[in-house]
Design an enzyme around this catalytic site. Sequence first.
Site, PDB file in Angstrom:
ATOM      1  N   MET A   1       0.842  -1.195   0.000  1.00  0.00           N
ATOM      2  CA  MET A   1       0.000   0.000   0.000  1.00  0.00           C
ATOM      3  C   MET A   1       0.877   1.244   0.000  1.00  0.00           C
ATOM      4  O   MET A   1       0.718   2.143  -0.802  1.00  0.00           O
ATOM      5  CB  MET A   1      -0.874   0.034   1.272  1.00  0.00           C
ATOM      6  CG  MET A   1      -1.784  -1.148   1.424  1.00  0.00           C
ATOM      7  SD  MET A   1      -2.759  -1.044   2.951  1.00  0.00           S
ATOM      8  CE  MET A   1      -1.828  -2.110   4.016  1.00  0.00           C
TER       9      MET A   1
ATOM     10  N   GLU B   1       3.576   4.185  -0.163  1.00  0.00           N
ATOM     11  CA  GLU B   1       4.514   4.710  -1.167  1.00  0.00           C
ATOM     12  C   GLU B   1       5.389   5.759  -0.495  1.00  0.00           C
ATOM     13  O   GLU B   1       5.029   6.267   0.579  1.00  0.00           O
ATOM     14  CB  GLU B   1       3.719   5.346  -2.317  1.00  0.00           C
ATOM     15  CG  GLU B   1       2.794   4.336  -2.963  1.00  0.00           C
ATOM     16  CD  GLU B   1       2.054   4.870  -4.181  1.00  0.00           C
ATOM     17  OE1 GLU B   1       2.104   6.103  -4.430  1.00  0.00           O
ATOM     18  OE2 GLU B   1       1.444   4.053  -4.882  1.00  0.00           O
TER      19      GLU B   1
ATOM     20  N   SER C   1      -0.437   7.298   5.405  1.00  0.00           N
ATOM     21  CA  SER C   1      -1.773   7.378   6.017  1.00  0.00           C
ATOM     22  C   SER C   1      -2.848   7.732   4.993  1.00  0.00           C
ATOM     23  O   SER C   1      -3.964   7.233   5.063  1.00  0.00           O
ATOM     24  CB  SER C   1      -1.768   8.449   7.112  1.00  0.00           C
ATOM     25  OG  SER C   1      -0.772   8.171   8.057  1.00  0.00           O
TER      26      SER C   1
ATOM     27  N   ILE D   1       7.643  -2.292   2.691  1.00  0.00           N
ATOM     28  CA  ILE D   1       6.773  -3.458   2.493  1.00  0.00           C
ATOM     29  C   ILE D   1       7.335  -4.699   3.206  1.00  0.00           C
ATOM     30  O   ILE D   1       8.424  -5.191   2.887  1.00  0.00           O
ATOM     31  CB  ILE D   1       6.559  -3.737   0.977  1.00  0.00           C
ATOM     32  CG1 ILE D   1       6.063  -2.453   0.293  1.00  0.00           C
ATOM     33  CG2 ILE D   1       5.600  -4.908   0.775  1.00  0.00           C
ATOM     34  CD1 ILE D   1       4.826  -1.788   0.920  1.00  0.00           C
TER      35      ILE D   1
ATOM     36  N   GLU E   1      -7.008  -6.910  10.338  1.00  0.00           N
ATOM     37  CA  GLU E   1      -5.583  -6.563  10.381  1.00  0.00           C
ATOM     38  C   GLU E   1      -5.243  -5.835  11.681  1.00  0.00           C
ATOM     39  O   GLU E   1      -4.197  -6.063  12.284  1.00  0.00           O
ATOM     40  CB  GLU E   1      -5.233  -5.678   9.182  1.00  0.00           C
ATOM     41  CG  GLU E   1      -5.382  -6.434   7.876  1.00  0.00           C
ATOM     42  CD  GLU E   1      -5.350  -5.532   6.657  1.00  0.00           C
ATOM     43  OE1 GLU E   1      -5.932  -5.920   5.645  1.00  0.00           O
ATOM     44  OE2 GLU E   1      -4.751  -4.445   6.733  1.00  0.00           O
TER      45      GLU E   1
ATOM     46  N   GLY F   1      20.537  -1.374  33.785  1.00  0.00           N
ATOM     47  CA  GLY F   1      21.427  -1.366  32.618  1.00  0.00           C
ATOM     48  C   GLY F   1      21.325  -2.630  31.791  1.00  0.00           C
ATOM     49  O   GLY F   1      21.511  -2.606  30.564  1.00  0.00           O
TER      50      GLY F   1
HETATM   51  C1  LIG Z   1       8.400  -2.066   9.837  1.00  0.00           C
HETATM   52  C2  LIG Z   1       7.317  -1.552   8.939  1.00  0.00           C
HETATM   53  C3  LIG Z   1       6.531  -2.453   8.231  1.00  0.00           C
HETATM   54  C4  LIG Z   1       5.538  -1.983   7.365  1.00  0.00           C
HETATM   55  N1  LIG Z   1       4.850  -2.888   6.579  1.00  0.00           N
HETATM   56  C5  LIG Z   1       4.036  -2.416   5.599  1.00  0.00           C
HETATM   57  C6  LIG Z   1       3.459  -3.308   4.631  1.00  0.00           C
HETATM   58  O1  LIG Z   1       3.663  -4.539   4.668  1.00  0.00           O
HETATM   59  N2  LIG Z   1       2.694  -2.783   3.650  1.00  0.00           N
HETATM   60  C7  LIG Z   1       2.447  -1.440   3.547  1.00  0.00           C
HETATM   61  O2  LIG Z   1       1.760  -1.032   2.639  1.00  0.00           O
HETATM   62  N3  LIG Z   1       2.971  -0.564   4.457  1.00  0.00           N
HETATM   63  C8  LIG Z   1       3.761  -1.023   5.459  1.00  0.00           C
HETATM   64  N4  LIG Z   1       4.335  -0.141   6.359  1.00  0.00           N
HETATM   65  C9  LIG Z   1       4.046   1.271   6.237  1.00  0.00           C
HETATM   66  C10 LIG Z   1       3.138   1.814   7.328  1.00  0.00           C
HETATM   67  O3  LIG Z   1       1.852   1.256   7.221  1.00  0.00           O
HETATM   68  C11 LIG Z   1       3.155   3.340   7.227  1.00  0.00           C
HETATM   69  O4  LIG Z   1       4.445   3.764   7.644  1.00  0.00           O
HETATM   70  C12 LIG Z   1       2.076   4.001   8.032  1.00  0.00           C
HETATM   71  O5  LIG Z   1       0.808   3.735   7.480  1.00  0.00           O
HETATM   72  C13 LIG Z   1       2.262   5.530   8.138  1.00  0.00           C
HETATM   73  O6  LIG Z   1       2.480   6.104   6.898  1.00  0.00           O
HETATM   74  P1  LIG Z   1       3.736   7.109   6.685  1.00  0.00           P
HETATM   75  O7  LIG Z   1       4.937   6.401   7.169  1.00  0.00           O
HETATM   76  O8  LIG Z   1       3.711   7.577   5.292  1.00  0.00           O
HETATM   77  O9  LIG Z   1       3.455   8.302   7.671  1.00  0.00           O
HETATM   78  P2  LIG Z   1       2.583   9.618   7.376  1.00  0.00           P
HETATM   79  O10 LIG Z   1       1.284   9.233   6.779  1.00  0.00           O
HETATM   80  O11 LIG Z   1       3.443  10.577   6.640  1.00  0.00           O
HETATM   81  O12 LIG Z   1       2.332  10.148   8.846  1.00  0.00           O
HETATM   82  C14 LIG Z   1       3.305  10.872   9.602  1.00  0.00           C
HETATM   83  C15 LIG Z   1       2.651  11.320  10.900  1.00  0.00           C
HETATM   84  O13 LIG Z   1       1.540  12.171  10.596  1.00  0.00           O
HETATM   85  C16 LIG Z   1       0.390  11.680  11.237  1.00  0.00           C
HETATM   86  N5  LIG Z   1      -0.801  11.961  10.434  1.00  0.00           N
HETATM   87  C17 LIG Z   1      -1.015  11.688   9.128  1.00  0.00           C
HETATM   88  N6  LIG Z   1      -2.248  12.052   8.771  1.00  0.00           N
HETATM   89  C18 LIG Z   1      -2.838  12.578   9.868  1.00  0.00           C
HETATM   90  C19 LIG Z   1      -4.105  13.135  10.151  1.00  0.00           C
HETATM   91  N7  LIG Z   1      -5.054  13.216   9.199  1.00  0.00           N
HETATM   92  N8  LIG Z   1      -4.363  13.582  11.391  1.00  0.00           N
HETATM   93  C20 LIG Z   1      -3.432  13.495  12.358  1.00  0.00           C
HETATM   94  N9  LIG Z   1      -2.200  12.976  12.168  1.00  0.00           N
HETATM   95  C21 LIG Z   1      -1.911  12.519  10.938  1.00  0.00           C
HETATM   96  C22 LIG Z   1       0.615  10.193  11.360  1.00  0.00           C
HETATM   97  O14 LIG Z   1      -0.216   9.625  12.357  1.00  0.00           O
HETATM   98  C23 LIG Z   1       2.088  10.152  11.715  1.00  0.00           C
HETATM   99  O15 LIG Z   1       2.258  10.372  13.085  1.00  0.00           O
HETATM  100  C24 LIG Z   1       5.297  -0.596   7.250  1.00  0.00           C
HETATM  101  C25 LIG Z   1       6.071   0.306   7.988  1.00  0.00           C
HETATM  102  C26 LIG Z   1       7.088  -0.153   8.794  1.00  0.00           C
HETATM  103  C27 LIG Z   1       7.967   0.851   9.484  1.00  0.00           C
END
Ligand SMILES: Cc1cc2nc3c(=O)[nH]c(=O)nc-3n(C[C@H](O)[C@H](O)[C@H](O)COP(=O)(O)OP(=O)(O)OC[C@H]3O[C@@H](n4cnc5c(N)ncnc54)[C@H](O)[C@@H]3O)c2cc1C
Length: 381
Positions: free
Chosen positions: A128, A130, A135, A160, A246, A344
Amino acid sequence: MQYRSPWMTEELDAFRDQFRKFLAKDLAPHAEQWRKQKMVDRSAWLKLGEMGALVPSVPEAYGGLGGTFAYDAAIYEDMESIVPDALSGVTVSSGIVAHYILNYGSEEQKQRWLPAMARGELIGGIAMTEPGTGSDLQSVRTTAKLEGDTYVINGQKTFITNGQNADLIIVVARTGGPGAKGLSLIAMETKDNPGFKRGRNLDKIGLHASDTSELFFENAIAPKENVLGGEEGKGFVQLMQQLPQERLIIAVGAVAAMERAVKLTTDYTRERKAFGQPILEFQNTAFKLAERKTEAFIARVFVDFCIERLIAGDLDAVTASMAKWWTTQKQVETVDECLQLHGGYGYMQEYPIGRMFVDARIQKIYGGTNEVMKLLIARSL
Ligand SMILES: Cc1cc2nc3c(=O)[nH]c(=O)nc-3n(C[C@H](O)[C@H](O)[C@H](O)COP(=O)(O)OP(=O)(O)OC[C@H]3O[C@@H](n4cnc5c(N)ncnc54)[C@H](O)[C@@H]3O)c2cc1C
């Protein structure tokens, strides 16, 4: 008080008894090696498959055990307690991807992919996120354009899970115009797909045995029939339908981690002495652990309620969001406090509490951030 989850059965007791022994004997000894190589060995997937632990709630006709979500919950709890290193990859492939195939795949796709997933021969991923969109899923930019009978996929994904290992990836792609209605889920096989390239196995602060990658699609292909649900534009709705399960899976792991942290820390503080007495006998230590034990129990009862609702088919998105944000918040607080009580030694790699501390942190971020969970709950006020 002896509490037993209401979804537990005698049959599941017998399964877990064998499963826990298997995890401790056959998987746990390899966890350190997996952390070093930043990936779980494929042989571990095959062994989990032999145990019937990969897609237990998929019908037997497709290689599963034909159980309910209770089997998934039991398996994830036991993995979290004994060999957490293998958990995130398995939850994505078995708990998420397999269920997209089961719910939206054609009969032919179910026959082709699910038995292989059950045996651990086929590992799934879901793409999902990019670089520019996490979010805000509606802003996905990766495209899938139909050319003749083939989807041609272009774009980039990141973070991913199972990115290095996945044989089948559900790609969230734009098949139509802007917004949610333009999104579809395309099941893409990675073998013999030269337009698909795996990027780096990303360097994370925790979850060291889990491969997490960038993925590149430069004219990657998938046959027309691989659009899940058989028609375009259903992707966002399908994602929303699957999200309660999920999020509940994440909460199940959070509860098991809290219980484990309290147990490990109780054992440690009972043995460790300062000022001539076990540190558990300082009231501060005992009170901290009493508070955390209470919260872990509250979390368990609430998550058990959600598990029962999911099995009954009526777990709604708001309740699942409550379970996800609250249990993961409590998990992070609990492991932090428990690390503190280790002094520690808690900061040393060889003590599991240190790993639990870094591994817990992502729970508040993936599967929808905890802020996004609160947005969903707030809409129901
Ligand atoms: C170890 C790991 C495994 C993962 N596995 C997968 C996977 O298998 N498949 C996949 O597709 N993704 C995966 N992800 C991605 C993960 O789902 C995303 O990192 C997550 O959804 C947040 O997106 P972002 O990192 O772009 O943060 P952003 O969307 O940029 O958010 C940054 C901050 O802004 C806040 N924010 C954003 N919008 C709002 C709002 N409207 N109101 C208030 N606060 C907001 C967020 O809560 C966050 O604190 C993985 C990530 C990690 C680190």
